[in-house]
Design a protein around this motif. Sequence first.
Motif, PDB file in Angstrom:
ATOM      1  N   PHE A 281       0.850  -1.192   0.000  1.00  0.00           N
ATOM      2  CA  PHE A 281       0.000   0.000   0.000  1.00  0.00           C
ATOM      3  C   PHE A 281       0.881   1.235   0.000  1.00  0.00           C
ATOM      4  O   PHE A 281       2.002   1.221   0.511  1.00  0.00           O
ATOM      5  CB  PHE A 281      -0.973   0.005   1.195  1.00  0.00           C
ATOM      6  N   PHE A 282       0.362   2.305  -0.592  1.00  0.00           N
ATOM      7  CA  PHE A 282       1.093   3.556  -0.757  1.00  0.00           C
ATOM      8  C   PHE A 282       0.166   4.723  -0.450  1.00  0.00           C
ATOM      9  O   PHE A 282      -0.959   4.780  -0.967  1.00  0.00           O
ATOM     10  CB  PHE A 282       1.607   3.696  -2.203  1.00  0.00           C
ATOM     11  N   ILE A 283       0.637   5.634   0.378  1.00  0.00           N
ATOM     12  CA  ILE A 283      -0.148   6.809   0.756  1.00  0.00           C
ATOM     13  C   ILE A 283       0.696   8.057   0.512  1.00  0.00           C
ATOM     14  O   ILE A 283       1.866   8.103   0.901  1.00  0.00           O
ATOM     15  CB  ILE A 283      -0.571   6.754   2.239  1.00  0.00           C
ATOM     16  N   ALA A 284       0.096   9.042  -0.138  1.00  0.00           N
ATOM     17  CA  ALA A 284       0.747  10.345  -0.312  1.00  0.00           C
ATOM     18  C   ALA A 284      -0.160  11.407   0.290  1.00  0.00           C
ATOM     19  O   ALA A 284      -1.366  11.440   0.002  1.00  0.00           O
ATOM     20  CB  ALA A 284       0.990  10.635  -1.788  1.00  0.00           C
ATOM     21  N   ILE A 285       0.407  12.242   1.140  1.00  0.00           N
ATOM     22  CA  ILE A 285      -0.340  13.310   1.807  1.00  0.00           C
ATOM     23  C   ILE A 285       0.269  14.646   1.396  1.00  0.00           C
ATOM     24  O   ILE A 285       1.439  14.914   1.671  1.00  0.00           O
ATOM     25  CB  ILE A 285      -0.278  13.153   3.343  1.00  0.00           C
ATOM     26  N   ASN A 286      -0.509  15.461   0.735  1.00  0.00           N
ATOM     27  CA  ASN A 286      -0.027  16.758   0.255  1.00  0.00           C
ATOM     28  C   ASN A 286       0.020  17.737   1.423  1.00  0.00           C
ATOM     29  O   ASN A 286      -1.017  18.136   1.961  1.00  0.00           O
ATOM     30  CB  ASN A 286      -0.952  17.280  -0.846  1.00  0.00           C
ATOM     31  N   VAL A 287       1.212  18.135   1.816  1.00  0.00           N
ATOM     32  CA  VAL A 287       1.392  19.040   2.951  1.00  0.00           C
ATOM     33  C   VAL A 287       0.597  20.328   2.756  1.00  0.00           C
ATOM     34  O   VAL A 287       0.013  20.872   3.702  1.00  0.00           O
ATOM     35  CB  VAL A 287       2.893  19.347   3.154  1.00  0.00           C
ATOM     36  N   GLU A 288       0.548  20.826   1.528  1.00  0.00           N
ATOM     37  CA  GLU A 288      -0.093  22.116   1.266  1.00  0.00           C
ATOM     38  C   GLU A 288      -1.610  22.054   1.367  1.00  0.00           C
ATOM     39  O   GLU A 288      -2.271  23.089   1.306  1.00  0.00           O
ATOM     40  CB  GLU A 288       0.355  22.660  -0.085  1.00  0.00           C
TER      41      GLU A 288
END
Length: 366
Positions: A281-288
Amino acid sequence: MLRLPHETLRQFMKDSFIAVGVPEQDADTCAEVLITADLLGIDSHGIGRLKPIYIDRILAGQISPATTIEVIKETPTTAVIDGHNGMGQVIAKHAMELAIQKAKTYGMGMVAVRNSNHYGIAGYYVRMAAAEGMIGITGTNARPSIAPTFGVENMLGTNPLTFGIPTDEAFPFMLDCATSITQRGKIEVYARLNKPLPQGWVISEDGTSKTNPHEVLDDLVKGKAALLPLGGMGEEMGGYKGYGYATVVEILSAALQQGAFLKALSGFENGQKVPYRLGHFFIAINVEAFTDLPSFKKTTGDILRALRASKKAPGCSRIYTAGEKEYEIMQDRLVNGIPIDEEEKKDILSLRDKFKLPYTFPFENI
């Protein structure tokens, strides 16, 4: 140890992958993931795994060299991918790229993968997210290795839970480690060096510690030994915590995508070698989506610098934060090359000769 230039080693790995039918672009991806491990000092997941974990498995029919990626289900922020037993690095890179793309538009993205293979260092994929100004998270299940707390049977994989976070420093915060005390790759390194394992890493069927790395690697396959979870045996030192985190990774690597799990990931069926069918599994969280990126990076950097500046224990001259040692090792190895041990030399020459690759190495006449 003798060292080889990272460019030479990377090209050799790429050529080896091409020799067994991996398309050139995919071979480039696989070699890039492996050489990144070597450059970062994660020697358990670099050139030492080229032959046994990838080339040999392709030749045995356990991995398909040509990767076909199928999107099974997709929403604006999520996706489920079937890797159809292709190259784990190729599948994983595509999955994290998709998660990042979704996070750029919607703030967060998550992709679950089934029917994949060993994808190299998990840190490679979270570094991708960090380079895009995002928090990256990934995990993968693996062939049975870890015993549950109060058990001796290897049930769970080493199941890393990995984070990459951008900072205002020259390197991201990167926590890439197994949910066991150690992992198979580290035991492989000890075996190549003929070095005994520390007490408390591996448990036998009778509950005693095993320290012979060659026996351990054999017994892990036979189910006669197991790695202990982070915290060790029992509950006194928190072994249930490592066991619990390994279980979380197993669930997220199998249940969301309806993939294989636990003993079904052994690579054997009725005594015959079969595909491993791993899940990731892969998660990307956009800081902005939360705050401006420069402020986030500075706060993160301030936290890390404060930790490193805190009071040292007697006899200790330095405190590190995750990713710092790897960054420093990379600066050295980019200039001075990758250390190659005796077993790796044998594998390199074996592949060179088998595929008639046009390489001459400085260690051949030593």
